[in-house]
Design an enzyme around this catalytic site. Structure first.
Site, mmCIF file in Angstrom:
data_model
loop_
_atom_site.group_PDB
_atom_site.id
_atom_site.type_symbol
_atom_site.label_atom_id
_atom_site.label_comp_id
_atom_site.label_asym_id
_atom_site.label_seq_id
_atom_site.Cartn_x
_atom_site.Cartn_y
_atom_site.Cartn_z
ATOM 1 N N LYS B 99 0.881 -1.170 0.000
ATOM 2 C CA LYS B 99 0.000 0.000 0.000
ATOM 3 C C LYS B 99 0.915 1.214 0.000
ATOM 4 O O LYS B 99 1.586 1.497 0.997
ATOM 5 C CB LYS B 99 -0.920 0.027 1.229
ATOM 6 C CG LYS B 99 -1.688 1.344 1.327
ATOM 7 C CD LYS B 99 -2.551 1.460 2.560
ATOM 8 C CE LYS B 99 -2.997 2.922 2.714
ATOM 9 N NZ LYS B 99 -3.910 3.113 3.851
ATOM 10 N N GLY B 160 -8.271 9.174 9.248
ATOM 11 C CA GLY B 160 -8.645 9.260 10.656
ATOM 12 C C GLY B 160 -9.673 10.320 10.977
ATOM 13 O O GLY B 160 -10.030 10.500 12.140
ATOM 14 N N GLY B 187 -10.940 7.935 5.829
ATOM 15 C CA GLY B 187 -11.939 8.939 6.163
ATOM 16 C C GLY B 187 -13.285 8.398 6.590
ATOM 17 O O GLY B 187 -14.138 9.156 7.044
ATOM 18 N N ALA B 208 -9.489 1.649 9.021
ATOM 19 C CA ALA B 208 -8.845 1.222 10.264
ATOM 20 C C ALA B 208 -9.473 1.948 11.441
ATOM 21 O O ALA B 208 -10.184 1.372 12.247
ATOM 22 C CB ALA B 208 -7.341 1.476 10.206
ATOM 23 N N THR B 209 -9.208 3.273 11.488
ATOM 24 C CA THR B 209 -9.625 4.064 12.649
ATOM 25 C C THR B 209 -11.105 3.901 12.988
ATOM 26 O O THR B 209 -11.461 3.829 14.170
ATOM 27 C CB THR B 209 -9.347 5.559 12.382
ATOM 28 O OG1 THR B 209 -8.009 5.689 11.951
ATOM 29 C CG2 THR B 209 -9.560 6.384 13.630
#
Lengths: 66, 258
Positions: B99, B160, B187, B208-209
Protein backbone atom coordinates in the site's frame (compact mmCIF):
# COMPACT_ATOMS: atom_id res chain seq x y z
CA UNK A 1 34.26 1.87 15.17
CA UNK A 2 31.12 3.89 15.60
CA UNK A 3 27.98 3.09 13.60
CA UNK A 4 24.42 4.42 13.78
CA UNK A 5 21.84 1.70 14.50
CA UNK A 6 18.21 2.83 14.20
CA UNK A 7 19.28 6.39 14.77
CA UNK A 8 21.40 5.68 17.87
CA UNK A 9 25.22 5.77 17.89
CA UNK A 10 26.77 2.42 18.82
CA UNK A 11 30.35 1.31 19.44
CA UNK A 12 31.07 -1.98 17.64
CA UNK A 13 34.23 -4.05 17.12
CA UNK A 14 35.89 -3.66 13.72
CA UNK A 15 34.46 -6.04 11.16
CA UNK A 16 31.08 -6.48 12.87
CA UNK A 17 28.44 -7.80 10.47
CA UNK A 18 24.87 -6.77 9.72
CA UNK A 19 23.79 -10.10 11.22
CA UNK A 20 25.39 -9.19 14.55
CA UNK A 21 23.69 -5.79 14.62
CA UNK A 22 20.28 -7.34 13.85
CA UNK A 23 20.79 -9.96 16.57
CA UNK A 24 21.65 -7.20 19.05
CA UNK A 25 18.30 -5.44 18.61
CA UNK A 26 15.89 -8.34 18.09
CA UNK A 27 15.65 -12.06 18.66
CA UNK A 28 12.91 -12.41 16.03
CA UNK A 29 13.81 -14.95 13.37
CA UNK A 30 11.35 -13.63 10.79
CA UNK A 31 9.53 -10.43 9.92
CA UNK A 32 12.66 -8.29 10.10
CA UNK A 33 14.55 -6.43 7.38
CA UNK A 34 17.77 -4.44 7.40
CA UNK A 35 19.11 -1.54 5.37
CA UNK A 36 22.71 -0.35 5.23
CA UNK A 37 23.13 3.30 4.21
CA UNK A 38 19.64 3.34 2.60
CA UNK A 39 20.12 0.09 0.65
CA UNK A 40 18.31 -3.11 1.61
CA UNK A 41 20.64 -5.94 2.63
CA UNK A 42 19.07 -9.30 1.81
CA UNK A 43 18.89 -11.70 4.73
CA UNK A 44 21.22 -14.11 2.91
CA UNK A 45 23.86 -11.37 2.85
CA UNK A 46 23.67 -10.36 6.52
CA UNK A 47 26.56 -12.56 7.68
CA UNK A 48 28.88 -11.58 4.87
CA UNK A 49 28.13 -7.85 4.99
CA UNK A 50 30.74 -6.15 7.19
CA UNK A 51 30.22 -2.68 8.56
CA UNK A 52 32.53 0.28 8.32
CA UNK A 53 32.95 3.29 10.55
CA UNK A 54 30.04 5.78 10.31
CA UNK A 55 27.75 3.31 8.56
CA UNK A 56 24.03 3.71 9.17
CA UNK A 57 22.00 0.56 9.78
CA UNK A 58 18.21 0.42 9.97
CA UNK A 59 16.46 -2.66 11.35
CA UNK A 60 12.72 -2.66 10.76
CA UNK A 61 9.74 -4.83 11.47
CA UNK A 62 5.97 -4.67 11.04
CA UNK A 63 3.88 -2.77 13.57
CA UNK A 64 0.21 -1.85 13.77
CA UNK A 65 -0.68 0.66 11.08
CA UNK A 66 -3.42 1.62 8.66
CA UNK B 1 -21.53 -10.27 -11.79
CA UNK B 2 -22.78 -12.71 -9.19
CA UNK B 3 -23.79 -11.76 -5.65
CA UNK B 4 -20.77 -13.54 -4.26
CA UNK B 5 -18.17 -12.32 -6.74
CA UNK B 6 -14.84 -11.91 -5.05
CA UNK B 7 -12.42 -9.03 -5.09
CA UNK B 8 -9.58 -9.76 -7.51
CA UNK B 9 -6.34 -7.78 -7.26
CA UNK B 10 -3.45 -8.56 -9.59
CA UNK B 11 -5.10 -11.87 -10.49
CA UNK B 12 -5.53 -12.99 -6.88
CA UNK B 13 -8.97 -13.41 -5.36
CA UNK B 14 -9.62 -12.18 -1.84
CA UNK B 15 -12.51 -13.52 0.22
CA UNK B 16 -13.72 -10.13 1.45
CA UNK B 17 -14.26 -6.66 0.04
CA UNK B 18 -13.37 -5.13 3.39
CA UNK B 19 -9.66 -4.50 3.88
CA UNK B 20 -8.77 -3.57 7.42
CA UNK B 21 -5.89 -1.60 8.77
CA UNK B 22 -4.41 -2.57 12.11
CA UNK B 23 -3.58 0.97 13.26
CA UNK B 24 -5.13 2.47 16.35
CA UNK B 25 -6.25 -0.66 18.23
CA UNK B 26 -5.69 -0.31 21.99
CA UNK B 27 -4.37 -3.87 22.36
CA UNK B 28 -3.57 -6.99 20.35
CA UNK B 29 -6.57 -8.75 21.95
CA UNK B 30 -8.96 -6.03 20.78
CA UNK B 31 -7.35 -6.08 17.35
CA UNK B 32 -7.75 -9.86 17.07
CA UNK B 33 -11.45 -9.63 17.96
CA UNK B 34 -12.07 -6.80 15.51
CA UNK B 35 -10.23 -8.51 12.64
CA UNK B 36 -12.21 -11.69 13.19
CA UNK B 37 -15.53 -9.81 13.32
CA UNK B 38 -14.67 -7.88 10.15
CA UNK B 39 -14.18 -11.03 8.07
CA UNK B 40 -11.28 -9.30 6.32
CA UNK B 41 -8.82 -11.28 4.21
CA UNK B 42 -6.17 -8.57 3.83
CA UNK B 43 -4.78 -6.31 6.52
CA UNK B 44 -2.30 -3.45 6.49
CA UNK B 45 0.72 -3.03 8.74
CA UNK B 46 3.34 -0.29 8.96
CA UNK B 47 7.12 -0.74 8.92
CA UNK B 48 9.05 0.79 11.81
CA UNK B 49 12.39 0.46 13.59
CA UNK B 50 12.51 -2.58 15.84
CA UNK B 51 11.56 -1.68 19.40
CA UNK B 52 13.44 -4.11 21.69
CA UNK B 53 10.91 -3.45 24.48
CA UNK B 54 7.84 -4.27 22.33
CA UNK B 55 5.71 -7.14 23.58
CA UNK B 56 3.59 -9.15 21.14
CA UNK B 57 3.76 -8.78 17.39
CA UNK B 58 1.00 -7.77 15.03
CA UNK B 59 2.38 -10.39 12.65
CA UNK B 60 1.61 -13.14 15.18
CA UNK B 61 -2.00 -11.95 15.34
CA UNK B 62 -2.33 -12.01 11.55
CA UNK B 63 -0.79 -15.48 11.37
CA UNK B 64 -3.20 -16.77 14.03
CA UNK B 65 -6.16 -15.26 12.19
CA UNK B 66 -4.95 -16.52 8.80
CA UNK B 67 -5.06 -13.03 7.28
CA UNK B 68 -2.79 -11.94 4.47
CA UNK B 69 -0.51 -8.99 5.28
CA UNK B 70 -0.32 -5.79 3.22
CA UNK B 71 2.58 -3.56 4.28
CA UNK B 72 2.17 0.18 3.84
CA UNK B 73 4.59 3.06 3.51
CA UNK B 74 2.76 5.25 6.03
CA UNK B 75 4.76 8.17 7.33
CA UNK B 76 6.89 8.58 4.20
CA UNK B 77 7.11 12.09 2.77
CA UNK B 78 9.26 11.42 -0.30
CA UNK B 79 9.36 8.88 -3.09
CA UNK B 80 12.81 7.78 -1.92
CA UNK B 81 11.60 7.01 1.61
CA UNK B 82 8.56 5.16 0.31
CA UNK B 83 10.57 3.03 -2.13
CA UNK B 84 13.08 2.06 0.57
CA UNK B 85 10.27 1.24 3.01
CA UNK B 86 8.50 -0.91 0.39
CA UNK B 87 11.72 -2.80 -0.31
CA UNK B 88 12.31 -3.39 3.42
CA UNK B 89 8.72 -4.64 3.74
CA UNK B 90 9.20 -7.03 0.83
CA UNK B 91 12.31 -8.40 2.47
CA UNK B 92 10.80 -8.64 5.97
CA UNK B 93 7.38 -9.99 5.04
CA UNK B 94 7.99 -11.89 1.82
CA UNK B 95 5.30 -10.06 -0.17
CA UNK B 96 5.65 -7.82 -3.20
CA UNK B 97 2.29 -6.15 -2.47
CA UNK B 98 2.48 -2.67 -1.01
CA UNK B 99 0.00 0.00 0.00
CA UNK B 100 1.88 3.02 -1.29
CA UNK B 101 1.38 6.09 0.85
CA UNK B 102 3.39 9.27 0.37
CA UNK B 103 2.01 12.12 2.39
CA UNK B 104 2.54 15.85 2.00
CA UNK B 105 2.28 17.04 5.59
CA UNK B 106 1.26 15.87 9.04
CA UNK B 107 -1.67 18.25 9.41
CA UNK B 108 -3.75 16.89 6.53
CA UNK B 109 -1.95 13.60 5.81
CA UNK B 110 -3.03 14.19 2.22
CA UNK B 111 -1.05 12.42 -0.51
CA UNK B 112 1.73 14.32 -2.28
CA UNK B 113 0.77 13.58 -5.90
CA UNK B 114 4.20 14.31 -7.40
CA UNK B 115 6.11 12.07 -5.00
CA UNK B 116 3.35 9.43 -5.22
CA UNK B 117 3.62 9.11 -8.99
CA UNK B 118 7.41 9.01 -8.81
CA UNK B 119 7.35 6.24 -6.18
CA UNK B 120 4.65 4.28 -8.04
CA UNK B 121 6.72 4.29 -11.24
CA UNK B 122 9.82 3.03 -9.46
CA UNK B 123 7.97 0.29 -7.56
CA UNK B 124 6.00 -0.95 -10.58
CA UNK B 125 9.28 -1.12 -12.52
CA UNK B 126 10.75 -3.15 -9.66
CA UNK B 127 7.96 -5.74 -9.82
CA UNK B 128 5.79 -4.61 -6.92
CA UNK B 129 2.00 -4.94 -6.87
CA UNK B 130 1.34 -1.30 -6.06
CA UNK B 131 -1.87 -0.18 -4.35
CA UNK B 132 -1.58 3.61 -4.08
CA UNK B 133 -3.41 5.71 -1.53
CA UNK B 134 -4.41 8.74 -3.58
CA UNK B 135 -6.52 11.86 -3.38
CA UNK B 136 -10.00 11.72 -4.92
CA UNK B 137 -8.72 13.27 -8.15
CA UNK B 138 -9.92 11.32 -11.22
CA UNK B 139 -6.96 12.51 -13.28
CA UNK B 140 -4.38 11.34 -10.74
CA UNK B 141 -6.21 8.03 -10.26
CA UNK B 142 -6.13 7.42 -14.00
CA UNK B 143 -2.48 8.36 -14.18
CA UNK B 144 -1.64 5.84 -11.44
CA UNK B 145 -3.55 3.14 -13.30
CA UNK B 146 -1.66 3.89 -16.54
CA UNK B 147 1.65 3.59 -14.70
CA UNK B 148 0.67 0.01 -13.87
CA UNK B 149 -0.74 0.16 -10.35
CA UNK B 150 -2.86 -2.91 -9.51
CA UNK B 151 -5.64 -0.82 -7.92
CA UNK B 152 -6.33 2.79 -7.05
CA UNK B 153 -7.29 3.81 -3.53
CA UNK B 154 -8.88 7.26 -3.40
CA UNK B 155 -9.57 8.82 -0.02
CA UNK B 156 -13.09 9.62 1.12
CA UNK B 157 -11.71 12.34 3.41
CA UNK B 158 -8.47 12.80 5.40
CA UNK B 159 -7.04 9.80 7.26
CA UNK B 160 -8.64 9.26 10.66
CA UNK B 161 -11.07 12.17 10.23
CA UNK B 162 -14.28 10.13 10.13
CA UNK B 163 -15.73 12.74 7.75
CA UNK B 164 -16.96 10.10 5.30
CA UNK B 165 -16.98 10.62 1.54
CA UNK B 166 -16.69 14.36 0.90
CA UNK B 167 -16.84 14.19 -2.89
CA UNK B 168 -19.00 11.26 -4.01
CA UNK B 169 -19.09 12.67 -7.54
CA UNK B 170 -15.32 12.34 -7.91
CA UNK B 171 -15.44 8.78 -6.60
CA UNK B 172 -18.06 7.97 -9.25
CA UNK B 173 -15.87 9.51 -11.95
CA UNK B 174 -12.90 7.42 -10.82
CA UNK B 175 -15.03 4.25 -10.78
CA UNK B 176 -16.48 4.92 -14.25
CA UNK B 177 -13.08 5.11 -15.88
CA UNK B 178 -11.04 2.60 -13.90
CA UNK B 179 -10.23 -0.87 -15.21
CA UNK B 180 -8.43 -1.85 -12.00
CA UNK B 181 -10.18 -2.21 -8.62
CA UNK B 182 -11.12 1.05 -6.89
CA UNK B 183 -10.73 0.81 -3.13
CA UNK B 184 -12.14 3.62 -1.01
CA UNK B 185 -9.36 4.30 1.48
CA UNK B 186 -9.47 6.69 4.43
CA UNK B 187 -11.94 8.94 6.16
CA UNK B 188 -14.81 6.56 6.77
CA UNK B 189 -16.54 7.06 10.11
CA UNK B 190 -19.37 4.60 10.31
CA UNK B 191 -21.21 1.84 8.50
CA UNK B 192 -23.27 4.06 6.20
CA UNK B 193 -20.04 5.57 4.82
CA UNK B 194 -18.82 2.10 3.84
CA UNK B 195 -22.19 1.25 2.28
CA UNK B 196 -22.10 4.47 0.27
CA UNK B 197 -18.62 3.69 -1.04
CA UNK B 198 -19.85 0.37 -2.36
CA UNK B 199 -23.08 1.88 -3.74
CA UNK B 200 -20.95 4.39 -5.68
CA UNK B 201 -19.29 1.41 -7.35
CA UNK B 202 -16.08 0.96 -5.39
CA UNK B 203 -14.77 -2.60 -5.45
CA UNK B 204 -13.68 -2.57 -1.83
CA UNK B 205 -13.20 -0.42 1.26
CA UNK B 206 -10.06 0.01 3.36
CA UNK B 207 -10.50 1.34 6.87
CA UNK B 208 -8.85 1.22 10.26
CA UNK B 209 -9.62 4.06 12.65
CA UNK B 210 -13.41 3.80 12.22
CA UNK B 211 -13.17 0.32 13.74
CA UNK B 212 -10.12 0.38 15.99
CA UNK B 213 -11.08 3.63 17.74
CA UNK B 214 -14.82 2.91 17.96
CA UNK B 215 -16.14 2.41 21.47
CA UNK B 216 -16.73 -1.24 20.62
CA UNK B 217 -14.28 -2.18 17.85
CA UNK B 218 -15.55 -5.73 17.26
CA UNK B 219 -19.13 -4.50 16.97
CA UNK B 220 -18.15 -1.76 14.51
CA UNK B 221 -16.08 -4.29 12.54
CA UNK B 222 -19.18 -6.47 12.14
CA UNK B 223 -21.20 -3.40 11.15
CA UNK B 224 -18.64 -2.55 8.47
CA UNK B 225 -18.68 -6.11 7.13
CA UNK B 226 -22.47 -5.99 6.74
CA UNK B 227 -22.35 -2.48 5.29
CA UNK B 228 -19.83 -3.49 2.62
CA UNK B 229 -21.91 -6.53 1.69
CA UNK B 230 -25.13 -4.50 1.71
CA UNK B 231 -23.66 -1.71 -0.37
CA UNK B 232 -22.23 -4.18 -2.87
CA UNK B 233 -25.59 -5.93 -3.25
CA UNK B 234 -27.34 -2.59 -3.70
CA UNK B 235 -24.86 -1.60 -6.40
CA UNK B 236 -25.39 -4.89 -8.23
CA UNK B 237 -29.18 -4.63 -7.80
CA UNK B 238 -29.30 -1.18 -9.38
CA UNK B 239 -30.97 1.59 -7.44
CA UNK B 240 -34.12 3.35 -8.63
CA UNK B 241 -33.64 6.75 -10.22
CA UNK B 242 -34.20 9.75 -7.97
CA UNK B 243 -37.43 11.60 -8.84
CA UNK B 244 -38.54 15.12 -8.14
CA UNK B 245 -42.08 14.13 -7.18
CA UNK B 246 -43.82 11.15 -5.62
CA UNK B 247 -44.69 8.05 -7.60
CA UNK B 248 -47.44 5.92 -6.05
CA UNK B 249 -46.70 2.26 -5.63
CA UNK B 250 -50.38 1.39 -5.04
CA UNK B 251 -52.83 1.53 -7.99
CA UNK B 252 -55.33 4.39 -8.09
CA UNK B 253 -57.83 2.23 -10.01
CA UNK B 254 -60.57 0.51 -7.99
CA UNK B 255 -60.54 2.90 -5.05
CA UNK B 256 -63.72 2.96 -2.96
CA UNK B 257 -65.54 6.26 -3.42
CA UNK B 258 -67.76 8.07 -0.99
Amino acid sequence: MKVIVNGEPRELPDGASVAEVVASVTAAATGVAAALNDEVVRRAEWEATRLRDADRVEVLTAVQGG
Amino acid sequence: MSDTDGLVIAGEELGSRLIMGTGGAPSMAVLREALTASGTALTTVAMRRVDPSARGSVLDVLTECGIRVLPNTAGCFTAGEAVLTAKLAREALGTNWVKLEVIADERTLLPDPIELVEAAEQLVDDGFVVLPYTSDDPVLAHRLERIGCAAVMPLGSPIGSGLGIRNPHNIELIVERATVPVILDAGLGTASDAALAMELGCDAVLLATAVTRAQSPARMAAAMRHAVEGGRLARLAGRIPKRRYAQASSPFDGLATS
